[in-house]
Scaffold this active site. Structure first.
Site, PDB file in Angstrom:
ATOM      1  N   ASP A   1     -11.053   0.263   2.386  1.00 29.99           N
ATOM      2  CA  ASP A   1     -10.493   0.322   4.038  1.00 29.99           C
ATOM      3  C   ASP A   1      -9.846   2.203   4.025  1.00 29.99           C
ATOM      4  OD1 ASP A   1      -9.530   1.459   6.572  1.00 29.99           O
ATOM      5  OD2 ASP A   1      -8.733  -0.979   7.261  1.00 29.99           O
TER       6      ASP A   1
ATOM      7  N   THR B   1      -3.329  -0.809  -0.716  1.00 28.71           N
ATOM      8  CA  THR B   1      -2.939   0.004   0.629  1.00 28.71           C
ATOM      9  C   THR B   1      -2.062  -0.729   1.170  1.00 28.71           C
ATOM     10  OG1 THR B   1      -4.688  -0.429   1.896  1.00 28.71           O
ATOM     11  CG2 THR B   1      -4.708   1.317   1.719  1.00 28.71           C
TER      12      THR B   1
ATOM     13  N   SER C   1      -0.661 -13.888  -7.955  1.00 28.46           N
ATOM     14  CA  SER C   1      -1.500 -15.198  -7.349  1.00 28.46           C
ATOM     15  C   SER C   1       0.142 -15.721  -6.847  1.00 28.46           C
ATOM     16  CB  SER C   1      -1.778 -16.648  -8.509  1.00 28.46           C
ATOM     17  OG  SER C   1      -2.095 -17.521  -8.075  1.00 28.46           O
TER      18      SER C   1
ATOM     19  N   LYS D   1       0.771 -21.186  -3.308  1.00 29.96           N
ATOM     20  CA  LYS D   1       0.075 -21.872  -2.780  1.00 29.96           C
ATOM     21  C   LYS D   1      -0.725 -22.319  -3.444  1.00 29.96           C
ATOM     22  CE  LYS D   1       0.380 -20.212   1.967  1.00 29.96           C
ATOM     23  NZ  LYS D   1       2.027 -19.549   1.793  1.00 29.96           N
TER      24      LYS D   1
ATOM     25  N   SER E   1       1.139  -4.614   1.385  1.00 30.86           N
ATOM     26  CA  SER E   1       3.241  -4.203   1.112  1.00 30.86           C
ATOM     27  C   SER E   1       3.085  -3.998  -0.254  1.00 30.86           C
ATOM     28  CB  SER E   1       2.984  -4.814   1.701  1.00 30.86           C
ATOM     29  OG  SER E   1       2.571  -5.121   3.096  1.00 30.86           O
TER      30      SER E   1
END
Length: 348
Positions: free
Chosen positions: A40, A15, A131, A134, A17
């Site tokens: 959700d 759900t 991934s 970061k 982006s």
């Protein structure tokens, strides 16, 4: 899209982006079914109604499964009959992960283990784990758990005979949920100062469409255990903020607030160590898995020594000018929709 003709795709964390970007790319193709797996129910209901209204001719291909990657059985219940899995479910907010590290471990590490276990058992053709930059030289919990996600995926790939497992490593994706651009737009809409953490920090700049392109590249060209990286341009936070203000609110003030918990000055997509064996594919890097077993002879790695490679990060990537950043922003529908016929959206 011949590769996906009649196939079933599942998106964990679908759900968000990325899930919406995939749906916009695939729903009107000849794909058989797309499953949205997330926890959700409200976001699922909103997405269901949005696509029923916006793509009624294709929305029937869209199926929703309530579940959580933390729960192995719920993943198994949703994955039967699936051909491709895009694993996007994650905790991504750097400060939140710093304050609740074990929550990040449960979702980003254990959740990945569950998805891959279920996929291998169901003989899914290919899993692509999303991934982040970061994960390279990680200095925060979000990056540490994403680095572990990559290691889990590589380890699983060594024993996945019928399931190809790859990772894709991204820079900042414009207008993804939780990114800085939606925050700045909300601040400008409210007439508040535009908050900048550290003007000299550099960040990669990718669009959601480019993120989907990297996934497709991984499916078509990746090998089991690969990490795929797209070469992305970068800019300073100051340049990005100037471009946003020039387009939307030229007179808006800027407030420098300092670096947040766990932030880096620049982001890395390819480490120096990875560059020693990475394959340059033009617009992409392919980082193959090290498939030696625990009995390997150290001499088998002879000739590869630290210092011979070169990291690829947002300080040495191609730096975008303000005009180039504005052009990239204007290519994003979410920003273009804010512009008025006579220019800036929030004041002149």
């Amino acid at each position: 899209m011949g590769l996906f003709t009649g196939k079933t795709m599942m998106i964990t964390g679908g759900t968000g982006s990325f899930g919406n970007a995939v749906l916009n790319r695939f729903l009107e193709t000849d794909i058989g079914e797309i499953r949205i797996f997330s926890r959700d129910e409200k976001k699922q209901d909103d997405m269901r109604h949005a696509f029923q209204a916006g793509m009624p001719q294709a929305a029937g291909k869209l199926k929703f499964f309530l579940g959580d990657v933390r729960d192995l059985q719920s993943v198994k219940d949703a994955i039967h009959g699936v051909d491709y899995v895009f694993h996007a479910a994650a905790l991504k907010q750097v400060p939140s992960c710093e304050f609740f590290p074990m929550e990040a471990v449960r979702t980003n590490v254990m959740g990945t283990e569950h998805v891959l276990t279920a996929a291998i058992e169901a003989e899914v053709a290919c899993v692509v784990c999303l991934s982040t930059d970061k994960a390279a030289y990680p200095v925060n919990v979000m990056g540490l758990t994403k680095a572990l996600e990559e290691r889990v995926a590589v380890a699983k790939s060594r024993h996945a005979r019928r399931t190809k497992i790859c990772c894709t490593r991204y820079g900042n994706v414009m207008f993804s949920r939780g990114s800085v651009l939606p925050l700045w737009i909300d601040q400008l809409r409210r007439g508040q100062p535009l908050t900048v953490t550290e003007p000299g920090m550099t960040r990669f700049l990718m669009s959601l469409e480019e993120a989907v392109d990297l996934i497709l590249f991984a499916i078509e060209h990746g090998e089991n255990g690969d990490i795929l990286v797209q070469k992305a341009p970068a800019c300073t936070i100051e340049t990005l903020s100037r471009a946003v203000r020039a387009l939307l609110a030229p007179e808006a003030p800027v407030q420098v607030i300092g670096m947040r918990h766990g932030e880096k000055r620049y982001e890395t997509l390819l480490t120096e160590e990875e560059s020693l064996h990475a394959v340059d594919l033009g617009g992409f890097y392919r980082i193959p898995a090290d498939n030696r077993d625990l009995n390997y002879d150290l001499s088998s790695a002879a000739g590869l020594t630290p210092g011979q490679g070169r990291a690829y990060h947002s300080d040495n990537a191609r730096q975008l000018t303000e005009e180039e950043v504005k052009a990239r922003l204007l290519a994003v529908p979410q920003l273009r929709a804010l512009l008025t016929p006579d220019g800036a959206a929030f004041g002149r």
